[in-house]
Design a protein around this motif. Sequence first.
Motif, PDB file in Angstrom:
ATOM      1  N   VAL A 169       0.830  -1.204   0.000  1.00 46.17           N
ATOM      2  CA  VAL A 169       0.000   0.000   0.000  1.00 46.17           C
ATOM      3  C   VAL A 169       0.865   1.256   0.000  1.00 46.17           C
ATOM      4  O   VAL A 169       2.049   1.222   0.372  1.00 46.17           O
ATOM      5  CB  VAL A 169      -0.939   0.037   1.224  1.00 46.17           C
ATOM      6  CG1 VAL A 169      -2.006  -1.018   1.132  1.00 46.17           C
ATOM      7  CG2 VAL A 169      -0.144  -0.104   2.511  1.00 46.17           C
ATOM      8  N   ALA A 170       0.245   2.342  -0.395  1.00 43.80           N
ATOM      9  CA  ALA A 170       0.865   3.673  -0.331  1.00 43.80           C
ATOM     10  C   ALA A 170      -0.253   4.695  -0.211  1.00 43.80           C
ATOM     11  O   ALA A 170      -1.428   4.383  -0.455  1.00 43.80           O
ATOM     12  CB  ALA A 170       1.724   3.953  -1.570  1.00 43.80           C
ATOM     13  N   GLY A 171       0.106   5.912   0.189  1.00 45.37           N
ATOM     14  CA  GLY A 171      -0.877   6.982   0.283  1.00 45.37           C
ATOM     15  C   GLY A 171      -1.513   7.266  -1.056  1.00 45.37           C
ATOM     16  O   GLY A 171      -0.912   7.040  -2.119  1.00 45.37           O
ATOM     17  N   SER A 172      -2.731   7.779  -1.032  1.00 47.42           N
ATOM     18  CA  SER A 172      -3.484   7.986  -2.275  1.00 47.42           C
ATOM     19  C   SER A 172      -2.809   8.977  -3.214  1.00 47.42           C
ATOM     20  O   SER A 172      -3.007   8.919  -4.434  1.00 47.42           O
ATOM     21  CB  SER A 172      -4.899   8.473  -1.944  1.00 47.42           C
ATOM     22  OG  SER A 172      -4.844   9.685  -1.195  1.00 47.42           O
ATOM     23  N   MET A 173      -1.979   9.886  -2.684  1.00 48.94           N
ATOM     24  CA  MET A 173      -1.298  10.880  -3.512  1.00 48.94           C
ATOM     25  C   MET A 173       0.161  10.524  -3.763  1.00 48.94           C
ATOM     26  O   MET A 173       0.930  11.348  -4.260  1.00 48.94           O
ATOM     27  CB  MET A 173      -1.390  12.264  -2.849  1.00 48.94           C
ATOM     28  CG  MET A 173      -2.812  12.757  -2.629  1.00 48.94           C
ATOM     29  SD  MET A 173      -3.762  12.803  -4.174  1.00 48.94           S
ATOM     30  CE  MET A 173      -2.866  14.092  -5.040  1.00 48.94           C
ATOM     31  N   HIS A 174       0.556   9.304  -3.443  1.00 49.14           N
ATOM     32  CA  HIS A 174       1.939   8.884  -3.660  1.00 49.14           C
ATOM     33  C   HIS A 174       2.232   8.821  -5.169  1.00 49.14           C
ATOM     34  O   HIS A 174       1.360   8.449  -5.967  1.00 49.14           O
ATOM     35  CB  HIS A 174       2.174   7.517  -3.019  1.00 49.14           C
ATOM     36  CG  HIS A 174       3.608   7.116  -2.971  1.00 49.14           C
ATOM     37  ND1 HIS A 174       4.254   6.527  -4.050  1.00 49.14           N
ATOM     38  CD2 HIS A 174       4.536   7.218  -1.983  1.00 49.14           C
ATOM     39  CE1 HIS A 174       5.504   6.283  -3.712  1.00 49.14           C
ATOM     40  NE2 HIS A 174       5.706   6.692  -2.469  1.00 49.14           N
ATOM     41  N   PRO A 175       3.471   9.151  -5.574  1.00 48.11           N
ATOM     42  CA  PRO A 175       3.828   9.124  -7.005  1.00 48.11           C
ATOM     43  C   PRO A 175       3.557   7.793  -7.691  1.00 48.11           C
ATOM     44  O   PRO A 175       3.263   7.770  -8.903  1.00 48.11           O
ATOM     45  CB  PRO A 175       5.323   9.451  -6.998  1.00 48.11           C
ATOM     46  CG  PRO A 175       5.512  10.281  -5.763  1.00 48.11           C
ATOM     47  CD  PRO A 175       4.555   9.728  -4.756  1.00 48.11           C
ATOM     48  N   LEU A 176       3.637   6.689  -6.984  1.00 48.44           N
ATOM     49  CA  LEU A 176       3.385   5.393  -7.609  1.00 48.44           C
ATOM     50  C   LEU A 176       1.950   5.305  -8.128  1.00 48.44           C
ATOM     51  O   LEU A 176       1.697   4.665  -9.164  1.00 48.44           O
ATOM     52  CB  LEU A 176       3.648   4.258  -6.608  1.00 48.44           C
ATOM     53  CG  LEU A 176       5.123   3.965  -6.306  1.00 48.44           C
ATOM     54  CD1 LEU A 176       5.240   2.957  -5.171  1.00 48.44           C
ATOM     55  CD2 LEU A 176       5.853   3.446  -7.549  1.00 48.44           C
ATOM     56  N   HIS A 177       1.018   5.934  -7.446  1.00 46.81           N
ATOM     57  CA  HIS A 177      -0.373   5.901  -7.900  1.00 46.81           C
ATOM     58  C   HIS A 177      -0.609   6.868  -9.055  1.00 46.81           C
ATOM     59  O   HIS A 177      -1.597   6.714  -9.793  1.00 46.81           O
ATOM     60  CB  HIS A 177      -1.320   6.238  -6.742  1.00 46.81           C
ATOM     61  CG  HIS A 177      -1.417   5.156  -5.713  1.00 46.81           C
ATOM     62  ND1 HIS A 177      -1.736   3.856  -6.023  1.00 46.81           N
ATOM     63  CD2 HIS A 177      -1.222   5.185  -4.358  1.00 46.81           C
ATOM     64  CE1 HIS A 177      -1.751   3.119  -4.913  1.00 46.81           C
ATOM     65  NE2 HIS A 177      -1.433   3.920  -3.896  1.00 46.81           N
TER      66      HIS A 177
END
Length: 293
Positions: A169-177
């Motif tokens: 998981v990652a934050g919704s605004m993370h660059p991966l998303h």
Amino acid sequence: MARSTLEQWRMFKAVAEYGGFHQAAEAVFKSQSSIHHAVHKLEDVLGVALFQVEGRKTQLTAAGEQLLRRINFLLTEAERMEQVALNLQAGVESTLSIAVDEAFPRDILYQTLAAVSHEYPLIRIELMETVLSGANELLAQGKAEIAVAPFTLADNLSEDVCQVEFVAVAGSMHPLHQLQRALSLEDLKDCRQIVLRDSGKARDKDHGWLGSEQRWTVSHVGTSIELLLQNLGFAWLPRHAVQPYLDTGQLQELPLPRGSCRSMTFYLNFNDADTLGPVARTFLGHLRYLTQG
């Protein structure tokens, strides 16, 4: 030296709680005359009136109300001392030390502890929160009687109790998303990974690290989640811990073609079942029931 007795104070409290000598006698299975005698003796010793009769009602005096507040604590402590003595006589341990991996489901753990405390309200529970090999290490050192860990014991029997799913998981605004496509291993290595530090001193390894130079190592699952919410990295974390944030959209699963979810078995470990006391056995029983239910 005290001139009053606990029995006299118990009779005084019964009259105050049940509203009269007759009602108290029925409640505590004593004769009304014996309760009268105990309270009047107490009043003589103290030199103050504890009750006053108004019509058919028996009411506390101002002195009686003040003393009742104080005697409640004394009687409660006396009952606790008697219970401790009974526990010691029955071989019940006074303290239970448990080492539990942070990734183990909290709701199951807390329900188990609540059930144990309900059956043994005077037990002191020492909960040691660990990561990876830390729980078994505390067990080996004799600092814990029971370990709930993601590893088996080297020279002993281990009992698997549940499977815990870890999700990337990652934050919704993370660059991966922001890439809006399936991710590759190289994509992950270009970003910061949040890794849990093994709390065991013997192994002291970071679990699940992909080799990226951008690595932050933390000691608690809660710290990992806080960092992810700030879009400062990605991590594999227990689904039960991140599900509330997935539901609100604050965290999102990483779109990996494979390896986005991992499963880890958790084991119930202890050295010698014959040395466990009744409280420890009760903990084991409730944990087994809740994980198998």
